[in-house]
Motif scaffolding. Structure first.
Motif, PDB file in Angstrom:
ATOM      1  N   VAL A  79      -6.917  -3.598   0.472  1.00  0.00           N
ATOM      2  CA  VAL A  79      -7.576  -3.375   1.765  1.00  0.00           C
ATOM      3  C   VAL A  79      -8.784  -4.296   1.909  1.00  0.00           C
ATOM      4  CG1 VAL A  79      -8.842  -1.688   3.141  1.00  0.00           C
ATOM      5  CG2 VAL A  79      -6.750  -1.010   2.002  1.00  0.00           C
TER       6      VAL A  79
ATOM      7  N   THR B 223       1.113   4.234  -2.811  1.00  0.00           N
ATOM      8  CA  THR B 223       0.949   5.667  -2.517  1.00  0.00           C
ATOM      9  C   THR B 223       2.101   6.457  -3.127  1.00  0.00           C
ATOM     10  OG1 THR B 223      -0.087   5.043  -0.442  1.00  0.00           O
ATOM     11  CG2 THR B 223       0.616   7.327  -0.653  1.00  0.00           C
TER      12      THR B 223
ATOM     13  N   LYS C 174      -5.120  -0.450  -4.543  1.00  0.00           N
ATOM     14  CA  LYS C 174      -5.027  -0.270  -3.092  1.00  0.00           C
ATOM     15  C   LYS C 174      -6.330  -0.682  -2.413  1.00  0.00           C
ATOM     16  CE  LYS C 174      -3.072   3.785  -1.750  1.00  0.00           C
ATOM     17  NZ  LYS C 174      -2.802   5.230  -1.939  1.00  0.00           N
ATOM     18  N   ALA C 175      -7.449  -0.275  -3.019  1.00  0.00           N
ATOM     19  CA  ALA C 175      -8.753  -0.606  -2.439  1.00  0.00           C
ATOM     20  C   ALA C 175      -8.925  -2.117  -2.374  1.00  0.00           C
ATOM     21  CB  ALA C 175      -9.859   0.035  -3.264  1.00  0.00           C
TER      22      ALA C 175
ATOM     23  N   THR D 164      -2.636  10.011   3.594  1.00  0.00           N
ATOM     24  CA  THR D 164      -2.863   8.664   3.048  1.00  0.00           C
ATOM     25  C   THR D 164      -2.015   7.661   3.822  1.00  0.00           C
ATOM     26  OG1 THR D 164      -3.079   9.708   0.900  1.00  0.00           O
ATOM     27  CG2 THR D 164      -2.890   7.328   0.904  1.00  0.00           C
TER      28      THR D 164
ATOM     29  N   ILE E 109      -8.480   6.531   0.153  1.00  0.00           N
ATOM     30  CA  ILE E 109      -7.652   6.017  -0.952  1.00  0.00           C
ATOM     31  C   ILE E 109      -8.172   6.565  -2.286  1.00  0.00           C
ATOM     32  CG2 ILE E 109      -7.251   3.886  -2.269  1.00  0.00           C
ATOM     33  CD1 ILE E 109      -6.693   2.490   0.367  1.00  0.00           C
ATOM     34  N   PHE E 110      -9.495   6.717  -2.412  1.00  0.00           N
ATOM     35  CA  PHE E 110     -10.035   7.281  -3.653  1.00  0.00           C
ATOM     36  C   PHE E 110     -10.016   8.813  -3.647  1.00  0.00           C
ATOM     37  CE2 PHE E 110     -11.770   3.005  -4.130  1.00  0.00           C
ATOM     38  CZ  PHE E 110     -11.390   2.766  -5.433  1.00  0.00           C
TER      39      PHE E 110
ATOM     40  N   ILE F 189      -3.274   4.506   6.106  1.00  0.00           N
ATOM     41  CA  ILE F 189      -2.865   3.136   5.778  1.00  0.00           C
ATOM     42  C   ILE F 189      -2.204   2.490   6.994  1.00  0.00           C
ATOM     43  CG2 ILE F 189      -1.239   1.772   4.406  1.00  0.00           C
ATOM     44  CD1 ILE F 189      -1.749   3.639   2.095  1.00  0.00           C
TER      45      ILE F 189
ATOM     46  N   PHE G   5      -7.870  10.814  -2.262  1.00  0.00           N
ATOM     47  CA  PHE G   5      -6.526  11.388  -2.431  1.00  0.00           C
ATOM     48  C   PHE G   5      -6.173  11.616  -3.906  1.00  0.00           C
ATOM     49  CE2 PHE G   5      -1.919  10.257  -2.914  1.00  0.00           C
ATOM     50  CZ  PHE G   5      -1.446  11.527  -2.631  1.00  0.00           C
ATOM     51  N   PRO G   6      -6.223  10.596  -4.779  1.00  0.00           N
ATOM     52  CA  PRO G   6      -5.900  10.909  -6.186  1.00  0.00           C
ATOM     53  C   PRO G   6      -6.924  11.832  -6.832  1.00  0.00           C
ATOM     54  CG  PRO G   6      -6.636   8.632  -5.979  1.00  0.00           C
ATOM     55  CD  PRO G   6      -6.487   9.151  -4.591  1.00  0.00           C
TER      56      PRO G   6
ATOM     57  N   LEU H 112       0.839  -1.212   0.000  1.00  0.00           N
ATOM     58  CA  LEU H 112       0.000   0.000   0.000  1.00  0.00           C
ATOM     59  C   LEU H 112       0.866   1.252   0.000  1.00  0.00           C
ATOM     60  CD1 LEU H 112      -2.788  -1.065   2.514  1.00  0.00           C
ATOM     61  CD2 LEU H 112      -3.085  -0.590   0.101  1.00  0.00           C
TER      62      LEU H 112
ATOM     63  N   LEU I 274     -10.448   3.283   2.948  1.00  0.00           N
ATOM     64  CA  LEU I 274     -10.789   3.015   1.548  1.00  0.00           C
ATOM     65  C   LEU I 274     -11.300   4.277   0.846  1.00  0.00           C
ATOM     66  CD1 LEU I 274     -10.741   0.091   0.437  1.00  0.00           C
ATOM     67  CD2 LEU I 274     -13.200   0.125   0.540  1.00  0.00           C
TER      68      LEU I 274
ATOM     69  N   ALA J   6      -5.371   3.440  -7.267  1.00  0.00           N
ATOM     70  CA  ALA J   6      -6.330   3.529  -6.160  1.00  0.00           C
ATOM     71  C   ALA J   6      -7.161   2.254  -6.081  1.00  0.00           C
ATOM     72  CB  ALA J   6      -7.226   4.749  -6.332  1.00  0.00           C
ATOM     73  N   CYS J   7      -7.576   1.735  -7.238  1.00  0.00           N
ATOM     74  CA  CYS J   7      -8.369   0.494  -7.242  1.00  0.00           C
ATOM     75  C   CYS J   7      -7.545  -0.662  -6.688  1.00  0.00           C
ATOM     76  CB  CYS J   7      -8.843   0.164  -8.655  1.00  0.00           C
ATOM     77  SG  CYS J   7     -10.174   1.232  -9.192  1.00  0.00           S
TER      78      CYS J   7
END
Lengths: 136, 337
Positions: free
Chosen positions: A63, A23, A59-60, B69, B328-329, B73, B331-332, A19, B325, A56-57
């Motif tokens: 998780v 980032t 990472k998601a 972020t 995570i979306f 995490i 941030f970008p 992860l 989660l 991002a996907c």
């Protein structure tokens, strides 16, 4: 039992590092700043968006699968999550033609402002640079 | 009935605790809740040519977003370790990691608060942002007028009592109850007050310090009138106005009063940007705060923490991963694209 736990302990830390790497990768995308470049005949903004959103996907998924233990859950996860995700996406898809793409002529004051700003920038090229240098 | 005794013992529902099913169903609604906002943002963004992306304009700092972020995490990782501790009956470990998670949540909110304070400083708030140069100049003139009006009232109220009493007492009572929204109605009495201040300045018995104050006030007022005239004639540009305001702010006599006047920066689609930014990050921050309360509840158990809390820790863990989660979306989408 303890063996499997120590095993998963290691796995969790590697997920954490994955992860972190993701980032850093998405920050690298920002540093490279693809916006100005058009690679492989694709618009830079589209490339940038596709890049960072796929990170991002990823990472998601990390998780969801490992930290939220979906990997070890029963079939109910599909029953519960697939309609949710379809419904969640459908709203965005439904309003895209109206607001995202504008199948009609888009009339908003901001579009006029943008035109005015662009004309002003063309007219006063050097003055605009002076303005930028003033910004902190 | 014979079939009663021979029927196999069915376990109704899913092979998971009810509380966990409840949490997952709740998270399913949360997915739809956030994706509605995120989707609206994506669509608005795609349909708005000239959306602000320059960090100098939006004051979005990538390092702040990236750090947040990382913080989330790491906290997610700690929650997983805390759950491991719970399952291994190692409650001290669980408490330690839950405490660390709570600490990281505080760090996240701290960085968020720092970012929000930057937005407030530059007045990047929904409905506050000028979108054209003319709007920016009008806004600065409005803010400057407000500064001068407040100064008029302040100077009139700080008059020595011997002088204040004989002046019309009804008027000052009326003024005291007037709020900002009624500035328009204030205009005639303010003008009267101004004239009284003018008379006071030219009076022989006014003290030196008072005269100095009044001179500064009238200098500022004169500057305002001059700039306002230029603004009305549209003969001044945004950079020129910024330079004028900068010079005024550096003035030792009245510069400090001009702090509420913001740096001029027209941002096309700035208001929409600010609305979306505060909506998304605000709802996310609210979820972080709720998560912190959930962590505090379990940490308050102290040494009484036992395996009875296993399901609770697992469920708040799921909730916390979801909060991660969403970020995570965000941030970008907010900081990078």
């Amino acid at each position: 039992m303890s063996e499997s736990q120590s095993h998963s302990y290691v796995k969790y830390s590697s997920i954490f590092f994955a992860l972190c790497i993701c980032t850093v990768l998405s920050i690298l995308f920002d540093v490279i700043d693809l916006r100005a470049h058009n690679l492989f005949g694709l618009n830079g903004v589209v490339l940038l968006s596709a890049g960072v959103l796929s990170i991002a996907c990823a990472k998601a998924l990390f998780v969801l699968i490992y930290f939220m233990h979906l990997k070890f859950e029963g079939k109910w996860k599909y029953v519960l999550l697939s309609p949710t995700i379809v419904l969640a996406m459908s709203l965005t898809v439904a309003i895209t033609p109206d607001i995202g793409i504008h199948y009609y002529t888009n009339e908003s004051p901001q579009i006029d402002y943008l035109e005015q700003a662009q004309q002003a920038a063309l007219k006063e090229g050097p003055a605009r640079n002076a303005e930028k240098s003033h910004v902190e | 009935m014979s079939h009663d005794s021979h029927a196999p013992q069915y376990r109704m529902g899913l092979p998971i605790p009810h509380s966990k099913l409840g949490m997952w169903l709740f998270l399913a609604t949360e997915i739809m809740f956030f994706s509605a906002f995120i989707g609206a943002y994506i669509v608005l963004r795609a349909g708005s040519p000239g959306w602000p992306t320059d960090a100098e304009v939006t004051h979005l700092r990538i390092w702040a977003g990236g750090l947040n972020t990382f913080v989330l995490i790491l906290s997610s990782y700690f929650v997983v370790l805390a759950l491991e501790g719970m399952k291994a009956d190692n409650f001290a470990k669980a408490r330690r990691y839950l405490g660390l998670t709570l600490l990281l949540a505080c760090v996240f909110l701290g960085i968020k608060a720092y970012e929000y304070s930057g937005k407030f400083k530059y007045d990047i708030l929904p409905g506050h942002i000028p979108e054209t140069p003319q709007m920016a100049i009008d806004k600065s003139m409005r803010e400057m007028k407000q500064v001068i009006d407040h100064r008029t009232v302040a100077l009139s109220n700080s008059k020595p009592p011997a002088k204040a009493e004989p002046a019309n007492p009804d008027e000052s009572v009326e003024l005291a109850g007037v709020t900002d929204e009624k500035t328009e109605e204030l205009a005639p009495p303010l003008e009267e007050q101004r004239q009284k201040l003018q008379a006071e300045l030219s009076a022989a018995d006014t003290s030196e310090s008072r005269k100095k104050e009044l001179t500064a006030y009238f200098d500022l007022d004169a500057k305002y009138r001059e700039l306002n005239q230029k603004a009305l004639d549209e003969s001044i540009t945004v950079p020129a106005m910024n330079q004028e305001l900068d010079t005024l702010k550096k003035n030792p006599e009245y510069g400090s009063f001009l702090a509420p006047v913001h740096y001029l920066q027209p941002i096309i689609y700035g208001n929409l940007f600010a609305s979306v930014y505060f909506l998304l990050t605000g709802f996310h921050a609210l979820h972080v705060i709720i998560g912190m309360i959930l962590f505090v509840i379990v940490l308050l158990q102290g040494k009484r923490l036992s395996e009875k809390w296993n399901d609770y820790v697992e469920n708040i863990g799921l909730y916390w991963h979801f909060v991660d989660l969403v970020w995570i979306f965000l941030f970008p989408l907010i900081y990078i694209i």
